[in-house]
Design a protein around this motif. Sequence first.
Motif, short mmCIF file in Angstrom:
data_model
loop_
_atom_site.label_atom_id
_atom_site.label_comp_id
_atom_site.label_asym_id
_atom_site.label_seq_id
_atom_site.Cartn_x
_atom_site.Cartn_y
_atom_site.Cartn_z
N ASN A 4 0.83 -1.21 0.00
CA ASN A 4 0.00 0.00 0.00
C ASN A 4 0.86 1.26 0.00
O ASN A 4 0.57 2.23 -0.70
N TRP A 5 1.93 1.25 0.80
CA TRP A 5 2.84 2.39 0.84
C TRP A 5 3.49 2.60 -0.53
O TRP A 5 3.59 3.74 -1.00
N LEU A 6 3.95 1.51 -1.15
CA LEU A 6 4.57 1.61 -2.47
C LEU A 6 3.59 2.14 -3.52
O LEU A 6 3.94 2.97 -4.36
N GLU A 7 2.34 1.65 -3.45
CA GLU A 7 1.32 2.12 -4.40
C GLU A 7 1.05 3.61 -4.22
O GLU A 7 0.94 4.34 -5.20
N LYS A 8 0.95 4.06 -2.98
CA LYS A 8 0.73 5.49 -2.71
C LYS A 8 1.92 6.32 -3.19
O LYS A 8 1.75 7.39 -3.78
N PHE A 9 3.14 5.83 -2.92
CA PHE A 9 4.34 6.54 -3.34
C PHE A 9 4.38 6.67 -4.86
O PHE A 9 4.60 7.77 -5.40
N ALA A 10 4.16 5.57 -5.56
CA ALA A 10 4.17 5.58 -7.02
C ALA A 10 3.05 6.46 -7.57
O ALA A 10 3.24 7.18 -8.56
#
Length: 166
Positions: A4-10
């Motif tokens: 989820n963090w990676l998706e938000k960052f991207a």
Amino acid sequence: MIINWLEKFAERLSLFGAWVSAFLLVYMVCHILVEIFFRTVLDRSTYSLDEFVGYAVASMTFLSLGHAFQRKNLIRVNILTNAVRGKIFQAVEVICIFLTFSIIAFFARYVWRDLVRDFERGTVSPTLTETPIWIVKTVFFVGLSIFLIQMLVSAISVIFNYSQEK
């Protein structure tokens, strides 16, 4: 959680690229209007319209790739993915992303090498403005990097969070 963090960052990175692209569109309109005013009223020119608008169009294209990919707005041929379901779909999707990632990473590598060479040599455009070419190529490289990050996160999401697609 980390996915989820990676998706938000991207997503934020891609959105940043899209906002910069939108700003560049506004810049191009303003520059064109200024050029029209200069030519019709003052009988002069900025002598930079075609060069800078060209850089802006190319920059918009590269910077918006990540956002377009994330929103699934890029043109894609779904012959394989429409014919399969389940884990096979997941595998085909990851393979397609990986192949695209590989091609774009190869391209980004050469853009990076060219950028560094132009920076070291102090290469400028052969126009009146003598724009340092490394600045333009840096924007291209940033756009490609955003696209690569978005593809990587998308592949991770497909692998670990299968529910998003089918």
